[in-house]
Write a protein that holds these residues in place. Sequence first.
Motif, PDB file in Angstrom:
ATOM      1  N   SER A  51      10.185  -4.294   6.226  1.00 31.25           N
ATOM      2  CA  SER A  51       9.745  -3.486   5.091  1.00 31.25           C
ATOM      3  C   SER A  51      10.922  -2.718   4.492  1.00 31.25           C
ATOM      4  O   SER A  51      12.032  -2.748   5.004  1.00 31.25           O
ATOM      5  N   ARG A  52      10.634  -1.999   3.423  1.00 34.71           N
ATOM      6  CA  ARG A  52      11.677  -1.261   2.713  1.00 34.71           C
ATOM      7  C   ARG A  52      11.107   0.090   2.294  1.00 34.71           C
ATOM      8  O   ARG A  52       9.925   0.210   1.967  1.00 34.71           O
ATOM      9  N   ILE A  53      11.956   1.135   2.307  1.00 35.68           N
ATOM     10  CA  ILE A  53      11.608   2.415   1.732  1.00 35.68           C
ATOM     11  C   ILE A  53      12.689   2.785   0.718  1.00 35.68           C
ATOM     12  O   ILE A  53      13.748   2.133   0.670  1.00 35.68           O
ATOM     13  N   TYR A  54      12.429   3.834  -0.071  1.00 36.90           N
ATOM     14  CA  TYR A  54      13.379   4.232  -1.101  1.00 36.90           C
ATOM     15  C   TYR A  54      13.666   5.723  -0.998  1.00 36.90           C
ATOM     16  O   TYR A  54      12.777   6.534  -0.756  1.00 36.90           O
ATOM     17  N   LEU A  55      14.931   6.071  -1.178  1.00 35.70           N
ATOM     18  CA  LEU A  55      15.344   7.465  -1.283  1.00 35.70           C
ATOM     19  C   LEU A  55      15.779   7.744  -2.712  1.00 35.70           C
ATOM     20  O   LEU A  55      16.369   6.873  -3.367  1.00 35.70           O
ATOM     21  N   ILE A  56      15.500   8.961  -3.186  1.00 34.33           N
ATOM     22  CA  ILE A  56      15.957   9.365  -4.509  1.00 34.33           C
ATOM     23  C   ILE A  56      17.103  10.350  -4.325  1.00 34.33           C
ATOM     24  O   ILE A  56      16.922  11.435  -3.765  1.00 34.33           O
ATOM     25  N   HIS A  57      18.291   9.972  -4.751  1.00 35.93           N
ATOM     26  CA  HIS A  57      19.472  10.825  -4.646  1.00 35.93           C
ATOM     27  C   HIS A  57      19.371  11.988  -5.628  1.00 35.93           C
ATOM     28  O   HIS A  57      18.553  11.985  -6.559  1.00 35.93           O
ATOM     29  N   GLY A  58      20.245  12.974  -5.424  1.00 38.39           N
ATOM     30  CA  GLY A  58      20.262  14.137  -6.299  1.00 38.39           C
ATOM     31  C   GLY A  58      20.551  13.780  -7.745  1.00 38.39           C
ATOM     32  O   GLY A  58      20.175  14.509  -8.669  1.00 38.39           O
ATOM     33  N   ASP A  59      21.239  12.645  -7.967  1.00 37.38           N
ATOM     34  CA  ASP A  59      21.529  12.217  -9.342  1.00 37.38           C
ATOM     35  C   ASP A  59      20.412  11.353  -9.910  1.00 37.38           C
ATOM     36  O   ASP A  59      20.587  10.652 -10.899  1.00 37.38           O
ATOM     37  N   ASP A  60      19.237  11.410  -9.235  1.00 41.02           N
ATOM     38  CA  ASP A  60      18.034  10.689  -9.675  1.00 41.02           C
ATOM     39  C   ASP A  60      18.178   9.172  -9.557  1.00 41.02           C
ATOM     40  O   ASP A  60      17.495   8.409 -10.240  1.00 41.02           O
ATOM     41  N   ARG A  61      19.064   8.757  -8.687  1.00 40.00           N
ATOM     42  CA  ARG A  61      19.271   7.320  -8.464  1.00 40.00           C
ATOM     43  C   ARG A  61      18.441   6.859  -7.279  1.00 40.00           C
ATOM     44  O   ARG A  61      18.401   7.510  -6.242  1.00 40.00           O
ATOM     45  N   LEU A  62      17.754   5.732  -7.447  1.00 39.96           N
ATOM     46  CA  LEU A  62      16.905   5.185  -6.393  1.00 39.96           C
ATOM     47  C   LEU A  62      17.734   4.321  -5.451  1.00 39.96           C
ATOM     48  O   LEU A  62      18.433   3.409  -5.881  1.00 39.96           O
ATOM     49  N   VAL A  63      17.652   4.646  -4.152  1.00 39.47           N
ATOM     50  CA  VAL A  63      18.429   3.908  -3.155  1.00 39.47           C
ATOM     51  C   VAL A  63      17.475   3.136  -2.238  1.00 39.47           C
ATOM     52  O   VAL A  63      16.670   3.743  -1.525  1.00 39.47           O
ATOM     53  N   PRO A  64      17.507   1.807  -2.276  1.00 36.91           N
ATOM     54  CA  PRO A  64      16.655   1.038  -1.376  1.00 36.91           C
ATOM     55  C   PRO A  64      17.212   1.056   0.045  1.00 36.91           C
ATOM     56  O   PRO A  64      18.427   0.965   0.245  1.00 36.91           O
ATOM     57  N   MET A  65      16.321   1.194   1.021  1.00 35.97           N
ATOM     58  CA  MET A  65      16.717   1.182   2.430  1.00 35.97           C
ATOM     59  C   MET A  65      15.855   0.148   3.143  1.00 35.97           C
ATOM     60  O   MET A  65      14.620   0.228   3.130  1.00 35.97           O
ATOM     61  N   ASP A  66      16.501  -0.817   3.757  1.00 36.64           N
ATOM     62  CA  ASP A  66      15.799  -1.907   4.423  1.00 36.64           C
ATOM     63  C   ASP A  66      15.619  -1.613   5.903  1.00 36.64           C
ATOM     64  O   ASP A  66      16.492  -1.017   6.559  1.00 36.64           O
ATOM     65  N   GLU A  67      14.477  -2.059   6.426  1.00 30.10           N
ATOM     66  CA  GLU A  67      14.214  -1.866   7.852  1.00 30.10           C
ATOM     67  C   GLU A  67      15.210  -2.687   8.665  1.00 30.10           C
ATOM     68  O   GLU A  67      15.515  -3.839   8.338  1.00 30.10           O
ATOM     69  N   GLN A  68      15.705  -2.081   9.737  1.00 34.63           N
ATOM     70  CA  GLN A  68      16.690  -2.743  10.588  1.00 34.63           C
ATOM     71  C   GLN A  68      16.319  -2.483  12.047  1.00 34.63           C
ATOM     72  O   GLN A  68      15.992  -1.355  12.421  1.00 34.63           O
ATOM     73  N   GLY A  69      16.377  -3.532  12.855  1.00 27.57           N
ATOM     74  CA  GLY A  69      16.084  -3.374  14.271  1.00 27.57           C
ATOM     75  C   GLY A  69      17.201  -2.638  15.001  1.00 27.57           C
ATOM     76  O   GLY A  69      18.293  -2.438  14.469  1.00 27.57           O
TER      77      GLY A  69
END
Length: 370
Positions: free
Chosen positions: A2-20
Amino acid sequence: MSRIYLIHGDDRLVPMDEQGYISEDRLQELLARYPDLLAGDQPSSESPRRWLLISREVGVPDEQDGPDRWALDHLFLDQEAIPTLIEVKRSSDTRIRREVVGQMLDYAANAAIYWPIERIRREFEERHANHTDLIAQLLGSDADEDLFWRQVEDNLRARKMRLFFVADEIPRELRRIIEFLNDEMDSVQVLGLEVRQYVGEGVRSLVPRVVGQTAAAQQAKSAQATHQWDEETFFVELERRRGADETAAVRGLLNWVRDKKLSVEWGKGSVYGSFFPAFDHKGKRHSPVVVWTNGYLEIRFDNMSSRPPFDREEKRREFARLLSAIPGIEFAADRVEGHPNFRLSPLTEADDLARLLSALDWFVEEVKKS
């Protein structure tokens, strides 16, 4: 994955992928370093858990005073002195589906009987130089450390504990077993914990989630929160479980305690009540026996072994010989360590109760002479 997203202070969306996890040890290390990953608000939202790590790789024996047969991944305590046993597996390990359940039940069943509280406390204090500060952080600055460790012992003997199966992902088969055990076991809370790891642009996020806790089990375990026993509730429960004869014998023991002007301390077990006579001598608290509402008398050799004069093995052997005069109470030649327990039923005979009280008289006098 799965994947989640973080929103940086500059309003940029950062995708984060699940990793074992690269290894099981890595996940174990994260739990030891960051106990909040155990998600204390999820097992109990009304009273979030706070955690105290005793140690990693805690040995578990399978006989009285025997060598360690297994090693538990982690042992934690919470603010109610409930032992929390943790076994960690990666979801890629096929043992996580069934084998890990038998492994955990081995640990719990033997720890409840064969773990001396002195050993747990010693491992904690040896691992943490600031152990007093850690207890204060868990309980508050006015905490009574000795009382806390007695509560840990009471919970162990009453089989009040928590079992955590931890993985990056809990498979369906294990989740069903956890739900079943959690519904059926009165004094033991059984939980699964997923700690998923997400990585992206040099940032790592850990997302814990408790699984396998049914609504029925949660309600039942909440109703069994730590219970402070007293004389009335103890004897009502003892008579319900063990009948009038054993209840009368235990009242005889309690009368002896009061005649000797010893103090009586009542346990806080959620399932089984307990009480133990205690007295202070030269700054040491002495408590030779514990009586339980499940019909057992426990001999506290582990308590004696750190207090004169019963820190000497020959004195404990002498006490054991006096107790062995009671039918149904027998000690192996080397069984003067730990906390062996015996049925209360022999004490229903007046002569046998008198033998117990005589042995306790001797114990008190020997301490006072030391």
